[in-house]
Design an enzyme around this catalytic site. Structure first.
Site, PDB file in Angstrom:
ATOM      1  N   GLU A  79       0.833  -1.204   0.000  1.00  0.00           N
ATOM      2  CA  GLU A  79       0.000   0.000   0.000  1.00  0.00           C
ATOM      3  C   GLU A  79       0.871   1.258   0.000  1.00  0.00           C
ATOM      4  OE1 GLU A  79      -3.006  -0.175  -0.595  1.00  0.00           O
ATOM      5  OE2 GLU A  79      -3.485  -2.266  -0.103  1.00  0.00           O
ATOM      6  N   ARG A  89     -17.961  -1.121   4.440  1.00  0.00           N
ATOM      7  CA  ARG A  89     -18.977  -1.816   3.649  1.00  0.00           C
ATOM      8  C   ARG A  89     -19.782  -2.739   4.570  1.00  0.00           C
ATOM      9  NH1 ARG A  89     -18.332  -6.422   0.975  1.00  0.00           N
ATOM     10  NH2 ARG A  89     -16.148  -6.456   1.577  1.00  0.00           N
ATOM     11  N   CYS A 142      -8.183  -1.885   7.852  1.00  0.00           N
ATOM     12  CA  CYS A 142      -6.761  -1.870   7.445  1.00  0.00           C
ATOM     13  C   CYS A 142      -6.303  -0.448   7.144  1.00  0.00           C
ATOM     14  CB  CYS A 142      -6.537  -2.761   6.227  1.00  0.00           C
ATOM     15  SG  CYS A 142      -6.717  -4.506   6.638  1.00  0.00           S
ATOM     16  N   HIS A 166      -1.257  -5.593   1.981  1.00  0.00           N
ATOM     17  CA  HIS A 166      -2.415  -6.478   1.908  1.00  0.00           C
ATOM     18  C   HIS A 166      -2.011  -7.797   1.245  1.00  0.00           C
ATOM     19  CE1 HIS A 166      -5.762  -3.426   2.649  1.00  0.00           C
ATOM     20  NE2 HIS A 166      -6.178  -4.501   3.293  1.00  0.00           N
TER      21      HIS A 166
HETATM   22  N1  PCA Z   1      -8.574  -6.939   6.097  1.00  0.00           N
HETATM   23  C1  PCA Z   1      -9.528  -5.894   6.338  1.00  0.00           C
HETATM   24  C2  PCA Z   1      -9.521  -5.680   7.820  1.00  0.00           C
HETATM   25  C3  PCA Z   1      -8.829  -6.857   8.382  1.00  0.00           C
HETATM   26  C4  PCA Z   1      -8.227  -7.544   7.255  1.00  0.00           C
HETATM   27  O1  PCA Z   1      -7.464  -8.502   7.322  1.00  0.00           O
HETATM   28  C5  PCA Z   1      -9.249  -4.641   5.506  1.00  0.00           C
HETATM   29  O2  PCA Z   1      -8.727  -4.770   4.391  1.00  0.00           O
HETATM   30  O3  PCA Z   1      -9.579  -3.527   5.934  1.00  0.00           O
END
Ligand code: PCA
Length: 391
Positions: A79, A89, A142, A166
């Site tokens: 990111e 959501r 996140c 991610h």
């Molecule tokens: N993914 C979510 C929150 C926790 C996770 O593992 C996100 O992308 O916000």
């Protein structure tokens, strides 16, 4: 050994497992120069960041990488940016469901990751694993954790490298029907990310934003870089000067060496020579701050600004045209401070307090520049008195 905190999330929504935490748990105890502290975060807007902050306060890490699951992505997403908004959501694991809520009204709209995102992406791709730089960490938990982490770093822990990665779902999560990335590959990718951060100079990154005491080694470092620049530029450089706070003995400064290259024109040839040495020109910084009383001649303040080649100690390289107001300004300012240690001391104090007290480090130059002008006006009087010339 340096300390790294690596976080993963617990399962949420209809995911029975969260591969971010499974991969983080599978990482070795140390990677490169880092000892890893692993931390499981709840999928809770309210609690997740608090847990991370407690760990940061307790461990004083040099690196923080948070990871989370992005089910709809099929590659490791490094990111680049976190935004100042919660817009869920689905509710989090505690049933909280914020819609279009600003995370922090006193904070900027967004923060860029301070991880070396491109280098991480390249290293993971070179290992044959799918990776991409992502320009959205979403607007769920996140992004929330990433934003608050970067806000904390910007204001309280300028030395920490921090950011967010991610990871995709594993093939087992869709009963081996959909796409996915095997857990071993996700773990390997996270390990590579930590290795890249270990190679990357954490000291230089962090020190860029911090005011430190004068370092007598700075002039020597400048001379070394200036010698390389002279040989790369030949007669395109009329002169190369050490300017800015690191050029004034006993002045507290950011650990970034300011260099002024004086040229007769901003030419394509010059740009090519700088690029060939690995310097990158900023498309944004094309003018200096213009003192209030001199705003009638904007072309006098035009410049090119270059960042140091990757891996080299941080420098700010300003290319300015001989005889222009902005070429004279830093030379006179430097000579005046060298000749007036009391001004230098007060100026150093102002910088330290600004850096410590401004909520947003990005506004630092906005406040500092007019204060520098105040000193500059005194310097002009002095210059007239002693018939100052730039050597
Ligand atoms: N993914 C979510 C929150 C926790 C996770 O593992 C996100 O992308 O916000």
């Amino acid at each position: 050994m340096s300390i790294a905190i690596i976080t993963g999330f617990e399962p949420f929504a209809d995911c029975g497992v969260n591969p971010s935490w499974l991969a983080v748990s599978a990482l070795p105890a140390s990677v490169g120069s880092f000892t890893l502290t692993r931390l499981l975060l709840p999928v809770s807007f309210e609690k997740a960041f608090g847990r991370l902050e407690e760990a940061i306060v307790a461990c004083q890490p040099d690196l923080v990488i948070c990871t989370g699951l992005a089910t709809r992505r099929d590659s490791i997403s490094i990111e680049r940016i976190a935004i100042n908004i919660d817009d869920a959501r689905i509710p989090d694991n505690e049933g909280y469901h914020p819609i279009e809520r600003r995370i922090d009204y006193s904070a900027p709209d967004a923060y860029f990751s301070c991880l070396p995102v491109r280098a991480i992406c390249e290293k993971i791709s070179e290992a044959g694993l799918p990776a991409a730089i992502s320009d959205s960490a979403g607007t769920y938990v996140c992004n929330h954790v990433m934003f608050r982490l970067l806000h904390l770093i910007a204001n309280r822990y300028p030395k920490i490298l921090g950011g967010f990665i991610h990871v995709p779902a594993t093939p087992e999560m869709s009963g081996n029907k959909g796409p996915g990335m095997p857990l071993a590959d996700i773990t390997r990718a996270l390990q590579l990310a930590v290795e890249v951060c270990s190679d990357h100079s954490t000291h230089w990154q962090g020190s860029k934003r911090r005011i430190v005491e004068y370092n007598p080694g700075w002039p020597g470092e400048f001379t070394e870089i200036a010698t390389q620049l002279h040989s790369g530029l030949g007669n395109l450089a009329l002169r190369i000067d050490h300017i800015g706070s690191t050029s004034v003995p006993e002045l507290a400064a950011k650990d970034v060496i300011d260099i002024q290259i004086t040229v007769s024109e901003l030419s394509d040839q010059l740009l090519a020579a700088m690029t060939a040495m690995g310097y990158t020109r900023s498309e944004i910084a094309t003018s200096d701050h213009i003192p209030a009383c001199m705003s009638d001649k904007p072309h006098e303040w035009q410049k090119w600004f270059f960042k140091a080649p990757p891996g080299q100690r941080p420098t700010n390289t300003h290319v300015r045209i001989a005889g222009r107001a902005n070429q004279r300004y830093p030379l006179l300012f430097r000579d005046f401070l060298r000749a007036h240690p009391n001004y230098a001391k007060s100026y150093g104090e102002l910088k330290k307090r600004l850096a410590a007290n401004l909520a947003n480090s990005r506004t630092y130059p906005d406040v500092k520049d007019p204060a520098v002008d105040l000193i500059y006006h005194a310097a002009e009087n002095w210059a007239a008195r002693i018939c100052w010339q730039s050597e």
